[in-house]
Structures are given as structure tokens and as C-alpha cells.
Write an enzyme that holds these catalytic residues in place. Structure first.
Site, PDB file in Angstrom:
ATOM      1  N   THR A 171      49.969  47.876  36.841  1.00 34.23           N
ATOM      2  CA  THR A 171      49.234  48.684  36.737  1.00 34.23           C
ATOM      3  C   THR A 171      49.839  50.781  37.116  1.00 34.23           C
ATOM      4  O   THR A 171      50.354  50.526  38.155  1.00 34.23           O
ATOM      5  CB  THR A 171      47.531  48.616  37.594  1.00 34.23           C
ATOM      6  OG1 THR A 171      46.801  49.224  36.748  1.00 34.23           O
ATOM      7  CG2 THR A 171      47.505  49.051  38.775  1.00 34.23           C
ATOM      8  N   SER A 231      42.102  53.111  43.199  1.00 38.09           N
ATOM      9  CA  SER A 231      40.606  52.346  43.883  1.00 38.09           C
ATOM     10  C   SER A 231      41.536  51.018  44.728  1.00 38.09           C
ATOM     11  O   SER A 231      42.661  50.471  45.279  1.00 38.09           O
ATOM     12  CB  SER A 231      39.876  51.097  42.975  1.00 38.09           C
ATOM     13  OG  SER A 231      40.699  50.320  42.139  1.00 38.09           O
ATOM     14  N   TYR A 259      41.200  48.126  44.768  1.00 37.83           N
ATOM     15  CA  TYR A 259      41.695  47.012  42.992  1.00 37.83           C
ATOM     16  C   TYR A 259      43.518  47.530  43.150  1.00 37.83           C
ATOM     17  O   TYR A 259      44.651  46.628  43.311  1.00 37.83           O
ATOM     18  CB  TYR A 259      40.893  46.758  42.031  1.00 37.83           C
ATOM     19  CG  TYR A 259      42.300  46.387  41.112  1.00 37.83           C
ATOM     20  CD1 TYR A 259      43.062  45.446  41.016  1.00 37.83           C
ATOM     21  CD2 TYR A 259      42.370  47.633  39.836  1.00 37.83           C
ATOM     22  CE1 TYR A 259      43.433  45.091  39.833  1.00 37.83           C
ATOM     23  CE2 TYR A 259      43.319  47.293  38.789  1.00 37.83           C
ATOM     24  CZ  TYR A 259      43.941  45.832  38.731  1.00 37.83           C
ATOM     25  OH  TYR A 259      44.534  45.946  37.824  1.00 37.83           O
ATOM     26  N   HIS A 260      43.245  49.123  43.236  1.00 34.27           N
ATOM     27  CA  HIS A 260      44.523  49.578  43.070  1.00 34.27           C
ATOM     28  C   HIS A 260      45.845  49.259  43.956  1.00 34.27           C
ATOM     29  O   HIS A 260      46.223  49.336  44.096  1.00 34.27           O
ATOM     30  CB  HIS A 260      44.709  51.230  41.968  1.00 34.27           C
ATOM     31  CG  HIS A 260      44.022  50.969  40.394  1.00 34.27           C
ATOM     32  ND1 HIS A 260      42.472  51.544  40.118  1.00 34.27           N
ATOM     33  CD2 HIS A 260      45.362  51.181  39.340  1.00 34.27           C
ATOM     34  CE1 HIS A 260      42.480  50.786  39.100  1.00 34.27           C
ATOM     35  NE2 HIS A 260      43.211  50.973  38.495  1.00 34.27           N
ATOM     36  N   LYS A 262      47.618  46.365  44.303  1.00 32.42           N
ATOM     37  CA  LYS A 262      49.090  45.990  43.069  1.00 32.42           C
ATOM     38  C   LYS A 262      49.751  46.391  43.960  1.00 32.42           C
ATOM     39  O   LYS A 262      51.410  46.345  44.045  1.00 32.42           O
ATOM     40  CB  LYS A 262      47.905  46.737  41.872  1.00 32.42           C
ATOM     41  CG  LYS A 262      47.380  45.777  40.789  1.00 32.42           C
ATOM     42  CD  LYS A 262      47.898  44.478  40.567  1.00 32.42           C
ATOM     43  CE  LYS A 262      46.761  43.979  39.042  1.00 32.42           C
ATOM     44  NZ  LYS A 262      47.426  43.321  39.294  1.00 32.42           N
TER      45      LYS A 262
HETATM   46  P1  NAD Z   1      40.796  38.586  33.547  1.00 31.06           P
HETATM   47  O1  NAD Z   1      40.317  38.595  34.949  1.00 31.06           O
HETATM   48  O2  NAD Z   1      40.631  38.576  32.344  1.00 31.06           O
HETATM   49  O3  NAD Z   1      42.564  37.199  34.184  1.00 31.06           O
HETATM   50  C1  NAD Z   1      42.872  36.688  35.247  1.00 31.06           C
HETATM   51  C2  NAD Z   1      42.342  35.732  35.386  1.00 31.06           C
HETATM   52  O4  NAD Z   1      42.887  34.754  36.699  1.00 31.06           O
HETATM   53  C3  NAD Z   1      41.132  34.919  34.878  1.00 31.06           C
HETATM   54  O5  NAD Z   1      41.022  33.839  34.396  1.00 31.06           O
HETATM   55  C4  NAD Z   1      41.096  34.613  36.703  1.00 31.06           C
HETATM   56  O6  NAD Z   1      40.110  33.170  36.383  1.00 31.06           O
HETATM   57  C5  NAD Z   1      41.989  34.078  36.951  1.00 31.06           C
HETATM   58  N1  NAD Z   1      41.952  34.484  38.476  1.00 31.06           N
HETATM   59  C6  NAD Z   1      42.165  35.122  39.399  1.00 31.06           C
HETATM   60  N2  NAD Z   1      42.096  34.751  40.886  1.00 31.06           N
HETATM   61  C7  NAD Z   1      42.947  33.424  40.731  1.00 31.06           C
HETATM   62  C8  NAD Z   1      43.590  33.069  41.676  1.00 31.06           C
HETATM   63  N3  NAD Z   1      43.683  33.493  43.113  1.00 31.06           N
HETATM   64  N4  NAD Z   1      43.929  31.811  41.384  1.00 31.06           N
HETATM   65  C9  NAD Z   1      43.714  31.304  40.280  1.00 31.06           C
HETATM   66  N5  NAD Z   1      43.639  32.178  38.963  1.00 31.06           N
HETATM   67  C10 NAD Z   1      42.931  33.296  39.212  1.00 31.06           C
HETATM   68  O7  NAD Z   1      41.890  39.810  33.646  1.00 31.06           O
HETATM   69  P2  NAD Z   1      43.351  40.682  32.782  1.00 31.06           P
HETATM   70  O8  NAD Z   1      42.323  41.834  31.906  1.00 31.06           O
HETATM   71  O9  NAD Z   1      43.400  39.375  31.818  1.00 31.06           O
HETATM   72  O10 NAD Z   1      44.183  41.169  33.832  1.00 31.06           O
HETATM   73  C11 NAD Z   1      45.301  40.543  33.678  1.00 31.06           C
HETATM   74  C12 NAD Z   1      45.895  41.221  34.851  1.00 31.06           C
HETATM   75  O11 NAD Z   1      46.632  41.977  34.184  1.00 31.06           O
HETATM   76  C13 NAD Z   1      45.690  41.873  36.206  1.00 31.06           C
HETATM   77  O12 NAD Z   1      46.543  41.629  37.275  1.00 31.06           O
HETATM   78  C14 NAD Z   1      45.149  43.052  35.558  1.00 31.06           C
HETATM   79  O13 NAD Z   1      45.114  43.065  37.434  1.00 31.06           O
HETATM   80  C15 NAD Z   1      46.580  43.243  35.184  1.00 31.06           C
HETATM   81  N6  NAD Z   1      46.467  44.374  33.961  1.00 31.06           N
HETATM   82  C16 NAD Z   1      45.126  44.063  33.029  1.00 31.06           C
HETATM   83  C17 NAD Z   1      44.612  44.926  32.247  1.00 31.06           C
HETATM   84  C18 NAD Z   1      43.662  45.356  31.095  1.00 31.06           C
HETATM   85  O14 NAD Z   1      43.119  46.894  30.526  1.00 31.06           O
HETATM   86  N7  NAD Z   1      42.761  43.961  31.130  1.00 31.06           N
HETATM   87  C19 NAD Z   1      45.677  46.257  32.387  1.00 31.06           C
HETATM   88  C20 NAD Z   1      46.584  46.588  33.420  1.00 31.06           C
HETATM   89  C21 NAD Z   1      46.491  45.426  34.158  1.00 31.06           C
HETATM   90  N1  USQ Z   2      35.650  55.947  32.186  1.00 23.41           N
HETATM   91  C1  USQ Z   2      34.677  56.628  31.604  1.00 23.41           C
HETATM   92  N2  USQ Z   2      33.473  55.760  31.545  1.00 23.41           N
HETATM   93  C2  USQ Z   2      33.272  54.318  31.177  1.00 23.41           C
HETATM   94  C3  USQ Z   2      34.402  54.039  31.390  1.00 23.41           C
HETATM   95  C4  USQ Z   2      35.489  53.760  32.648  1.00 23.41           C
HETATM   96  O1  USQ Z   2      34.860  57.610  31.679  1.00 23.41           O
HETATM   97  O2  USQ Z   2      32.037  53.945  30.452  1.00 23.41           O
HETATM   98  C5  USQ Z   2      36.857  56.704  32.821  1.00 23.41           C
HETATM   99  C6  USQ Z   2      37.225  55.565  34.185  1.00 23.41           C
HETATM  100  O3  USQ Z   2      36.383  56.662  35.156  1.00 23.41           O
HETATM  101  C7  USQ Z   2      38.844  56.087  34.168  1.00 23.41           C
HETATM  102  C8  USQ Z   2      39.012  55.779  33.226  1.00 23.41           C
HETATM  103  O4  USQ Z   2      38.158  55.788  32.058  1.00 23.41           O
HETATM  104  O5  USQ Z   2      39.249  57.361  34.560  1.00 23.41           O
HETATM  105  C9  USQ Z   2      39.474  54.492  32.954  1.00 23.41           C
HETATM  106  O6  USQ Z   2      38.880  53.396  33.321  1.00 23.41           O
HETATM  107  P1  USQ Z   2      38.673  51.574  32.887  1.00 23.41           P
HETATM  108  O7  USQ Z   2      37.405  51.375  33.369  1.00 23.41           O
HETATM  109  O8  USQ Z   2      38.900  51.283  31.249  1.00 23.41           O
HETATM  110  O9  USQ Z   2      39.934  51.321  33.634  1.00 23.41           O
HETATM  111  P2  USQ Z   2      40.682  50.561  35.323  1.00 23.41           P
HETATM  112  O10 USQ Z   2      39.275  50.779  36.315  1.00 23.41           O
HETATM  113  O11 USQ Z   2      41.844  52.213  35.323  1.00 23.41           O
HETATM  114  O12 USQ Z   2      41.128  49.594  35.636  1.00 23.41           O
HETATM  115  C10 USQ Z   2      41.706  48.245  33.872  1.00 23.41           C
HETATM  116  C11 USQ Z   2      41.862  47.932  34.164  1.00 23.41           C
HETATM  117  C12 USQ Z   2      42.521  47.525  35.487  1.00 23.41           C
HETATM  118  C13 USQ Z   2      44.373  47.758  35.494  1.00 23.41           C
HETATM  119  C14 USQ Z   2      43.328  49.654  34.598  1.00 23.41           C
HETATM  120  C15 USQ Z   2      45.084  50.010  34.180  1.00 23.41           C
HETATM  121  O13 USQ Z   2      40.330  47.477  34.797  1.00 23.41           O
HETATM  122  O14 USQ Z   2      42.872  46.018  35.618  1.00 23.41           O
HETATM  123  O15 USQ Z   2      44.811  48.406  36.036  1.00 23.41           O
HETATM  124  O16 USQ Z   2      42.729  49.804  33.306  1.00 23.41           O
HETATM  125  S1  USQ Z   2      44.880  51.981  34.688  1.00 23.41           S
HETATM  126  O17 USQ Z   2      43.689  52.511  34.656  1.00 23.41           O
HETATM  127  O18 USQ Z   2      46.143  52.508  34.154  1.00 23.41           O
HETATM  128  O19 USQ Z   2      45.597  51.398  36.359  1.00 23.41           O
END
Ligand code: NAD
Ligand code: USQ
Length: 407
Positions: free
Chosen positions: A154, A189, A191-192, A195
Site C-alpha cells: 500500500t 495506521s 494496518y499500514h 504492510k
Molecule cells: P478484501 O477484504 O475485499 O479482500 C481480502 C480477502 O482476503 C477477503 O475476501 C478476505 O476474506 C480474505 N482474507 C483475509 N484474511 C485472510 C486469511 N488469513 N486467510 C484467507 N483469506 C483471507 O480487500 P480488498 O479491498 O480486495 O484488498 C485486497 C488487498 O489489496 C489487501 O491486501 C489490501 O490491503 C490491498 N489494498 C487494497 C486497496 C483498496 O483500496 N481496496 C488499496 C491498496 C491495497
Molecule cells: N477520508 C475522509 N472521509 C471519509 C473517509 C476517508 O476524509 O469518509 C480520508 C482519510 O482520512 C484519508 C483518505 O480519505 O486521508 C483515504 O482514506 P480511505 O479510508 O479511503 O483509505 P485508507 O484508510 O488509506 O485505506 C484504503 C484501503 C487500504 C489501502 C489504502 C491505500 O482501505 O486497504 O491500503 O486505501 S493508501 O491510502 O494509499 O495507503
């Protein structure tokens, strides 16, 4: 030990997290192109929603129904194995049976707010993500050491430093000596942070065991539709808008349709990289078809454009206004500890060099998302929208950003 050849025209591709928002459309895309796809999921994402009584806005089928629908529509079969990635015995068996040439790893807890909700959810996040990835590295070393790991990282690993962000590495001169080292990380966070820990472990496995890996430091994804999800309602992917799992643009679109003020946190100058879900699929495909070398740990910054939160709110307000919605933008007290106005200039060239042709964010896309939301507006759970999870609930002294970071 079996050495599996890499890049045949048709590959065996293992997709971890293949039931998720990004994993399911990715699985269909590779299957559609003739690859042999197996997915792994433990339904954690579906369970997390059940626990907080929220749900995807767009109804989604069970995994079994999705697989059957895909076979009916495409004539191709995706195989699935249900289990936890952090269960080493289970994962070893999946990898040893399938012998993937590429492993695409989406299977983690992806929400920053979820990771910040409590000690239990923070521990769960890091256990799931860090231990899961570590297990995977051992399974690959043991059974498919020549396979390519494509790992979803991420952009938030880097945070928002006051310098340009490189793609993974930075050349540093220090006390008269030079080296190219991993780019410094300031995760946004816990979470981040998970990663970041994953990246360290994958880099280690590449340097020391000779695995090949690509870390895709992805920005925030928006959108609902891909070529394959559009083929049949039973193939839809999930679309979340709640404070925990919804990402910002998707949330703003839902808020616009139900007449909720757009929830801009704080000053709204937070800048992030964004990309269309269609571009996520293309980036992952490009990385898979152009694998890293043995021992190489590549890092690609995976986003196509950058916006402030306020710019996104204004775009949604404008588009919604054009189709008859009066939308207010409100500044909510920021539940997160983050800079609300800052320098942001991350590089994102490597995927373009491999052939990515971005789908820029435009009014047409926003209008199309709004129109899908309209069809499902009776499913919106209002109470799930207001942000409740605070990064620093007790407002502990010293817990906020340092003066230097705020400057
Ligand atoms: P998502 O939660 O929809 O997909 C993740 C899937 O993995 C889910 O179906 C969940 O059930 C499965 N999973 C979680 N833990 C598991 C485990 N221990 N064993 C088996 N399965 C498991 O999330 P997403 O939005 O599709 O994101 C996918 C990946 O991309 C994540 O790693 C996330 O951090 C990364 N990512 C997402 C975004 C975004 O904006 N959606 C942005 C950047 C990175
Ligand atoms: N934000 C608002 N209002 C909202 C929701 C979010 O102002 O209602 C702001 C947040 O404070 C943040 C930005 O929007 O500054 C992005 O927030 P987000 O919730 O859209 O994204 P984030 O928490 O960063 O996480 C999401 C995905 C995560 C992925 C990440 C990519 O859930 O899986 O890793 O985006 S990144 O942000 O580039 O790290």
C-alpha cells in the site's frame, strides 16, 4: 524440491483472498484469459461485516454461486480452497498440490480503521497479515521457489514525507558514502504498519532465499465494475461504504445518493494516490506477465492520479448535482492522526513503462457509480456511515503528530 518454470503462455495462478473486492474480479480476469486459477479465502471479510452488522451495498453471491455462475457464463472453472493463510499446514498443502507459477496475495485484513479500533483488532490485523505472509514465504520456498509472488502492499506504507517518494528504494549519500536502500516508511495506521512488516519479510526472503517478488504499493481503489463483473449480477464484486471498510470515493458516492453530507475529515487537504478497479486488474496482470528475477524484490507504486479529499468531495458534489442530488460537504472532526495539508509527490512510472494505460477519474465514472448505487439505495445502512474509530481515543499527550511533521 520441484523447480517450476515461470511464464508459460498459460500459467497456474494462485490468488489468495480471491473472494474479496479486488481478488474476485482478478480471478475472473485471469481465468478469462485461459490461465489455470485457484483461489484461497477464509471468508474473513464477510465475517467482519457480519460482526458489525454491515454489508456490501451491491448484493454479492456466495463463493460457490460465484464459481458456478462464472462457469456458466465463461465455460471456465475457477477452483477454490477455503482456509486461513496463517495456517501453515493448510497453505503448504494448497501450494504443494497446485504448484502455482504465480501467487497473487490479496488475502489480508485491509482496513486502517479496523486495525485502530481496539487492541484485539490491531493484534488480529498484524497476526493475519504478517504471519499469513510469512507462512506464504515458507510455503513458496519449500514447494515453488521459482514462482513469482505478487503482493498487494500500500502507498500508505510511506506516509506523507516532505520529500518525493520513490518506487521502493532511494539512493542515499551519508557521511560521504552512497547506497540504494529501502525508502523510509511512516505508516499511517497499524494496518499500514503490517504492510511495512510484510515488505521487510518479503525483501528478506528475496535477498536470502532467492525468491522472486513484486510488492505493489497500491493507492486507494474506487469503482465497482470490471469487464467480467458486468457480465452477470451473480459475478458482482463487493462494494462497501461503511466507516471501516469503505474507501473514500466509494463512500462519498453513497453519501451523495442518500443525502448524507460528504464526510471530509478535517481540513480535507489529505492527498493520496487513487486508481480505478479496472487499473488494479491491469497492473496485477502486467506484474504477473513480467515477473521479477530470482532474488529480486521489485516495488511498483500502483496508482494513476492523486487527489486531495476535498477535490474528491467537490467532484462527487458536482456530478451528483448534475443528476439532481443536492449534496452538502461537511468537515468532520478528523478521527485519524494524519497531516491535513502536506507535500505529496510519489513516483509511479514503472507500471506505465510495462504498458499500463490508465482510466482517469472523470465525471462519467462517478455518474455510473452513482447510478449503480441508486439501484441499491434501499440497502444502505445509515448508522454505518459516521466515523467512530479514533486513532487516538484518549487524546494522549504526545500521541499526535510531531511539530516537525505538522510543519
Ligand atoms: P478484501 O477484504 O475485499 O479482500 C481480502 C480477502 O482476503 C477477503 O475476501 C478476505 O476474506 C480474505 N482474507 C483475509 N484474511 C485472510 C486469511 N488469513 N486467510 C484467507 N483469506 C483471507 O480487500 P480488498 O479491498 O480486495 O484488498 C485486497 C488487498 O489489496 C489487501 O491486501 C489490501 O490491503 C490491498 N489494498 C487494497 C486497496 C483498496 O483500496 N481496496 C488499496 C491498496 C491495497
Ligand atoms: N477520508 C475522509 N472521509 C471519509 C473517509 C476517508 O476524509 O469518509 C480520508 C482519510 O482520512 C484519508 C483518505 O480519505 O486521508 C483515504 O482514506 P480511505 O479510508 O479511503 O483509505 P485508507 O484508510 O488509506 O485505506 C484504503 C484501503 C487500504 C489501502 C489504502 C491505500 O482501505 O486497504 O491500503 O486505501 S493508501 O491510502 O494509499 O495507503
Amino acid at each position: 524440491m520441484l523447480i517450476v518454470p515461470v511464464i508459460s503462455a498459460v500459467m497456474r495462478i494462485l490468488i489468495l483472498g480471491g473472494d474479496g473486492y479486488l481478488g474476485w474480479p482478478t480471478a475472473m480476469r485471469f481465468s478469462d484469459r485461459g490461465h489455470d486459477v485457484t483461489i484461497v479465502d477464509n471468508f474473513a471479510r464477510r465475517r467482519w461485516h457480519l460482526d458489525q452488522s454491515t454489508d456490501s451495498l451491491v448484493p454479492i453471491s456466495s463463493l460457490q454461486d460465484r464459481l458456478d455462475a462464472w462457469e456458466r457464463v465463461s465455460g471456465r472453472r475457477i477452483e477454490a480452497r477455503v482456509g486461513c493463510i496463517e495456517d501453515g499446514e493448510f497453505l503448504d498443502k494448497v501450494v504443494a498440490d497446485f504448484l502455482p507459477e504465480a501467487v497473487i496475495h490479496y488475502g489480508e485484513q485491509p482496513s486502517a480503521p479496523y486495525s485502530m479500533r481496539s487492541r484485539q483488532t490491531a493484534v488480529e490485523t498484524q497476526q493475519t497479515n504478517v504471519i499469513g505472509t510469512l507462512n506464504l514465504l515458507f510455503s513458496m520456498r519449500e514447494h515453488v521457489p521459482d514462482a513469482h509472488l505478487i503482493k498487494l502492499g500500500t502507498m500508505g506504507e510511506y506516509g506523507t514525507p516532505n520529500i518525493d517518494i520513490e518506487e521502493g528504494y532511494i539512493e542515499i549519500e551519508h557521511n560521504g558514502r552512497k547506497d540504494t536502500l529501502p525508502f523510509p516508511k511512516l505508516p499511517a495506521s497499524l494496518y499500514h504498519a503490517s504492510k511495512v512488516h510484510d515488505s521487510t519479510n518479503i525483501h528478506f526472503a528475496s535477498r536470502v532465499w532467492g525468491l522472486r517478488a513484486t510488492d505493489l504499493n497500491q493507492g486507494v481503489v474506487y469503482g465497482i465494475e470490471t469487464d467480467e463483473t458486468a457480465l452477470d449480477p451473480a459475478l458482482a464484486t463487493r462494494f462497501d461504504y461503511d466507516e471501516t471498510f469503505g474507501t473514500v470515493l466509494n463512500r462519498f458516492c453513497v453519501q451523495a445518493v442518500i443525502g448524507h453530507p460528504l464526510t471530509v475529515y478535517g481540513a480535507g487537504g489529505q492527498t493520496r494516490g487513487y486508481l480505478n478497479i479496472r487499473d488494479t486488474l491491469r497492473c496485477v496482470e502486467l506484474a504477473t506477465l513480467n515477473p521479477a528475477d530470482r532474488g529480486e524484490f521489485r516495488v511498483f507504486n500502483q496508482f494513476t492520479e492523486q487527489f486531495t479529499v476535498s477535490e474528491l468531495a467537490e467532484l462527487v458534489q458536482r456530478c451528483a448535482g448534475e443528476v439532481g442530488y443536492q449534496v452538502a460537504i461537511e468537515s468532520f472532526p478528523n478521527p485519524r492522526v494524519e497531516l491535513e495539508s502536506h507535500y505529496y509527490n510519489p513516483k509511479h512510472q514503472k507500471l506505465l513503462d510495462l504498458g499500463l494505460e490508465p482510466h482517469p477519474l472523470g465525471e462519467e465514472l462517478v455518474r455510473s457509480v452513482l447510478s449503480t448505487i441508486e439501484r441499491h439505495r434501499d440497502r444502505v445502512i445509515q448508522r454505518a456511515i459516521t466515523p467512530r474509530t479514533k486513532w487516538n481515543p484518549g487524546e494522549l499527550e504526545g500521541g499526535a503528530l510531531s511539530a516537525a511533521q505538522k510543519a
